[in-house]
Write an enzyme that holds these catalytic residues in place. Structure first.
Site, PDB file in Angstrom:
ATOM      1  N   SER A 165       0.846  -1.192   0.000  1.00 45.12           N
ATOM      2  CA  SER A 165       0.000   0.000   0.000  1.00 45.12           C
ATOM      3  C   SER A 165       0.878   1.237   0.000  1.00 45.12           C
ATOM      4  O   SER A 165       1.679   1.449   0.921  1.00 45.12           O
ATOM      5  CB  SER A 165      -0.894   0.011   1.241  1.00 45.12           C
ATOM      6  OG  SER A 165      -1.455   1.308   1.392  1.00 45.12           O
ATOM      7  N   HIS A 216      -1.078  -1.183  -4.374  1.00 50.58           N
ATOM      8  CA  HIS A 216      -2.366  -0.941  -3.717  1.00 50.58           C
ATOM      9  C   HIS A 216      -2.503   0.560  -3.435  1.00 50.58           C
ATOM     10  O   HIS A 216      -1.658   1.162  -2.761  1.00 50.58           O
ATOM     11  CB  HIS A 216      -2.426  -1.752  -2.417  1.00 50.58           C
ATOM     12  CG  HIS A 216      -3.740  -1.693  -1.713  1.00 50.58           C
ATOM     13  ND1 HIS A 216      -4.823  -2.489  -2.074  1.00 50.58           N
ATOM     14  CD2 HIS A 216      -4.166  -0.951  -0.667  1.00 50.58           C
ATOM     15  CE1 HIS A 216      -5.842  -2.239  -1.269  1.00 50.58           C
ATOM     16  NE2 HIS A 216      -5.479  -1.299  -0.406  1.00 50.58           N
ATOM     17  N   ASP A 222      -4.860   3.475  -1.855  1.00 49.38           N
ATOM     18  CA  ASP A 222      -5.960   3.710  -0.913  1.00 49.38           C
ATOM     19  C   ASP A 222      -6.560   5.093  -1.131  1.00 49.38           C
ATOM     20  O   ASP A 222      -5.926   6.108  -0.861  1.00 49.38           O
ATOM     21  CB  ASP A 222      -5.443   3.590   0.522  1.00 49.38           C
ATOM     22  CG  ASP A 222      -5.171   2.147   0.892  1.00 49.38           C
ATOM     23  OD1 ASP A 222      -6.100   1.328   0.776  1.00 49.38           O
ATOM     24  OD2 ASP A 222      -4.038   1.836   1.299  1.00 49.38           O
ATOM     25  N   MET A 235      -9.426   7.722  -0.097  1.00 47.65           N
ATOM     26  CA  MET A 235     -10.346   8.023   1.014  1.00 47.65           C
ATOM     27  C   MET A 235     -10.921   9.422   0.837  1.00 47.65           C
ATOM     28  O   MET A 235     -10.218  10.343   0.430  1.00 47.65           O
ATOM     29  CB  MET A 235      -9.583   7.962   2.348  1.00 47.65           C
ATOM     30  CG  MET A 235      -8.857   6.650   2.576  1.00 47.65           C
ATOM     31  SD  MET A 235      -8.127   6.587   4.225  1.00 47.65           S
ATOM     32  CE  MET A 235      -7.113   5.105   4.069  1.00 47.65           C
ATOM     33  N   HIS A 249      -8.320   0.800  -4.126  1.00 49.73           N
ATOM     34  CA  HIS A 249      -9.256   0.501  -3.041  1.00 49.73           C
ATOM     35  C   HIS A 249     -10.005   1.788  -2.700  1.00 49.73           C
ATOM     36  O   HIS A 249      -9.458   2.703  -2.099  1.00 49.73           O
ATOM     37  CB  HIS A 249      -8.420  -0.013  -1.840  1.00 49.73           C
ATOM     38  CG  HIS A 249      -9.205  -0.260  -0.592  1.00 49.73           C
ATOM     39  ND1 HIS A 249      -8.597  -0.482   0.638  1.00 49.73           N
ATOM     40  CD2 HIS A 249     -10.534  -0.332  -0.352  1.00 49.73           C
ATOM     41  CE1 HIS A 249      -9.510  -0.687   1.555  1.00 49.73           C
ATOM     42  NE2 HIS A 249     -10.699  -0.583   0.996  1.00 49.73           N
ATOM     43  N   MET A 291     -12.344   3.874  -0.691  1.00 51.74           N
ATOM     44  CA  MET A 291     -13.042   4.057   0.590  1.00 51.74           C
ATOM     45  C   MET A 291     -13.778   5.379   0.500  1.00 51.74           C
ATOM     46  O   MET A 291     -13.415   6.373   1.145  1.00 51.74           O
ATOM     47  CB  MET A 291     -12.019   4.030   1.745  1.00 51.74           C
ATOM     48  CG  MET A 291     -11.487   2.629   2.013  1.00 51.74           C
ATOM     49  SD  MET A 291      -9.929   2.618   2.925  1.00 51.74           S
ATOM     50  CE  MET A 291      -8.799   2.826   1.561  1.00 51.74           C
ATOM     51  N   MET A 303     -11.193  -6.551   5.014  1.00 50.74           N
ATOM     52  CA  MET A 303     -10.398  -5.659   5.863  1.00 50.74           C
ATOM     53  C   MET A 303     -10.055  -6.357   7.176  1.00 50.74           C
ATOM     54  O   MET A 303     -10.930  -6.938   7.825  1.00 50.74           O
ATOM     55  CB  MET A 303     -11.168  -4.372   6.164  1.00 50.74           C
ATOM     56  CG  MET A 303     -11.451  -3.486   4.963  1.00 50.74           C
ATOM     57  SD  MET A 303     -10.002  -3.043   3.995  1.00 50.74           S
ATOM     58  CE  MET A 303      -9.015  -2.166   5.225  1.00 50.74           C
ATOM     59  N   PHE A 319      -6.754   4.220   8.108  1.00 56.52           N
ATOM     60  CA  PHE A 319      -5.370   4.560   8.438  1.00 56.52           C
ATOM     61  C   PHE A 319      -4.455   3.347   8.280  1.00 56.52           C
ATOM     62  O   PHE A 319      -4.871   2.216   8.555  1.00 56.52           O
ATOM     63  CB  PHE A 319      -5.284   5.070   9.889  1.00 56.52           C
ATOM     64  CG  PHE A 319      -6.129   6.279  10.125  1.00 56.52           C
ATOM     65  CD1 PHE A 319      -5.633   7.555   9.872  1.00 56.52           C
ATOM     66  CD2 PHE A 319      -7.449   6.147  10.565  1.00 56.52           C
ATOM     67  CE1 PHE A 319      -6.431   8.675  10.058  1.00 56.52           C
ATOM     68  CE2 PHE A 319      -8.259   7.262  10.755  1.00 56.52           C
ATOM     69  CZ  PHE A 319      -7.752   8.531  10.501  1.00 56.52           C
ATOM     70  N   GLY A 326      -0.917   1.323   9.486  1.00 59.42           N
ATOM     71  CA  GLY A 326      -0.198   1.120  10.743  1.00 59.42           C
ATOM     72  C   GLY A 326      -1.029   0.659  11.928  1.00 59.42           C
ATOM     73  O   GLY A 326      -0.570   0.727  13.072  1.00 59.42           O
ATOM     74  N   ASP A 363      -6.361  -6.888   3.968  1.00 63.00           N
ATOM     75  CA  ASP A 363      -5.773  -5.544   4.027  1.00 63.00           C
ATOM     76  C   ASP A 363      -5.851  -5.016   5.449  1.00 63.00           C
ATOM     77  O   ASP A 363      -6.945  -4.852   5.990  1.00 63.00           O
ATOM     78  CB  ASP A 363      -6.558  -4.640   3.057  1.00 63.00           C
ATOM     79  CG  ASP A 363      -6.039  -3.222   2.984  1.00 63.00           C
ATOM     80  OD1 ASP A 363      -4.994  -2.911   3.576  1.00 63.00           O
ATOM     81  OD2 ASP A 363      -6.710  -2.412   2.305  1.00 63.00           O
ATOM     82  N   GLY A 364      -4.675  -4.727   6.009  1.00 64.15           N
ATOM     83  CA  GLY A 364      -4.617  -4.077   7.319  1.00 64.15           C
ATOM     84  C   GLY A 364      -3.827  -4.883   8.332  1.00 64.15           C
ATOM     85  O   GLY A 364      -4.208  -5.999   8.675  1.00 64.15           O
TER      86      GLY A 364
HETATM   87  C1  DX5 Z   1      -6.448   1.107   5.517  1.00 63.98           C
HETATM   88  C2  DX5 Z   1      -5.934   0.847   4.137  1.00 63.98           C
HETATM   89  C3  DX5 Z   1      -4.792  -0.096   4.102  1.00 63.98           C
HETATM   90  C4  DX5 Z   1      -3.552   0.390   4.810  1.00 63.98           C
HETATM   91  C5  DX5 Z   1      -2.735  -0.801   5.196  1.00 63.98           C
HETATM   92  O1  DX5 Z   1      -7.652   1.767   5.432  1.00 63.98           O
HETATM   93  O2  DX5 Z   1      -6.963   0.286   3.340  1.00 63.98           O
HETATM   94  O3  DX5 Z   1      -4.475  -0.450   2.755  1.00 63.98           O
HETATM   95  O4  DX5 Z   1      -2.771   1.254   4.044  1.00 63.98           O
HETATM   96  O5  DX5 Z   1      -1.660  -0.360   5.953  1.00 63.98           O
HETATM   97  P1  DX5 Z   1      -0.939  -1.320   6.991  1.00 63.98           P
HETATM   98  O6  DX5 Z   1      -0.403  -2.485   6.205  1.00 63.98           O
HETATM   99  O7  DX5 Z   1       0.151  -0.448   7.545  1.00 63.98           O
HETATM  100  O8  DX5 Z   1      -1.944  -1.747   8.015  1.00 63.98           O
HETATM  101 ZN    ZN Z   2      -6.424  -0.590   1.344  1.00 68.46          ZN
END
Ligand code: DX5
Ligand code: ZN
Length: 214
Positions: free
Chosen positions: A7, A30, A32, A34, A63, A65, A136, A142, A144, A174-175
């Site tokens: 990501s 990937h 993200d 948002m 992805h 969101m 998810m 977020f 981390g 993911d996550g």
């Molecule tokens: C969260 C994102 C993820 C995120 C994953 O909403 O969809 O793709 O960047 O990050 P890590 O691998 O650090 O949890």
């Molecule tokens: Zn994602």
């Protein structure tokens, strides 16, 4: 064969081209997206997808969101997305279906995403019509965050549904996926692993990508 989708949310946006080249041994990039409404954070959108398209040959796994993604999926396809995923929670069933149809009409792969609180059965109406399902393993919003191991039974349940009804469909998680958690995901049946911080914080990124393939 396990696929790795780093990501870029964990990349340095001031050095995005460099950081995309750093993950050149991965399978997907990937991305993200948002909107500050569907999730409490704002990241990047269509112009950034358009700019990163020419700097990598890897497929872009976008992805979304965002609320009512049907409004924007065609623009993300035109910007260069190869896979576009939409959350089942982000609109009505009819509009999610419309979004999938619009992605397919652009010749791209479509997927649906489930938040941690959404049950496996929520994929049922779309299962036969998508190329990817994303589960998810954190609350979206977020990078981390800590991995939610309690999502593994859902991954296994969706894997069983995929095997029975649409065996070529990919199953992505993911996550919080990293060296301590990726094995559980593979064991539950995931074949695509998204990893943000675990990849970008690694001292040797290609080695970390190899490690996560198992
Ligand atoms: C969260 C994102 C993820 C995120 C994953 O909403 O969809 O793709 O960047 O990050 P890590 O691998 O650090 O949890
Ligand atoms: Zn994602």
């Amino acid at each position: 064969m396990i696929k790795i989708a780093p990501s870029i949310l964990s990349a340095d946006f001031a050095n995005l081209e460099r950081d995309i080249h750093r993950i050149g041994t991965a399978d997907y990039v990937h991305v993200d997206v948002m909107d500050g409404l569907f999730v409490p954070n704002i990241t990047i959108g269509i112009p950034v997808v358009k700019c990163i398209r020419p700097v990598t040959i890897l497929p872009l796994d976008v992805h979304l969101m965002i609320t009512r993604p049907v409004r924007y999926v065609q623009q993300f396809c035109d910007a260069g997305a190869d896979i576009v995923t939409v959350h089942v929670e982000s609109d009505t069933r009819e509009n999610i279906r419309d979004a999938i149809d619009k992605i397919h009409a652009k010749g791209r792969r479509a997927g649906v995403v489930l938040k941690p609180g959404t049950p496996a059965q929520a994929v049922e109406p779309f299962l036969k019509d998508v190329e990817l399902i994303l589960i998810m393993t954190v609350e979206p919003g977020f990078g981390g965050q800590s991995f939610m191991a309690d999502q593994m039974p859902k991954v296994a349940a969706v894997r069983a549904m995929i095997n029975a009804q649409n065996p070529t469909c990919e199953l992505e998680v993911d996550g919080g996926v990293g060296p301590d958690t990726f094995r559980a995901c593979i064991q539950a049946g995931a074949n695509v692993l998204v990893a943000g911080s675990a990849v970008y914080k690694a001292p040797d990124i290609p080695a970390r990508i190899r490690e996560l393939r198992g």
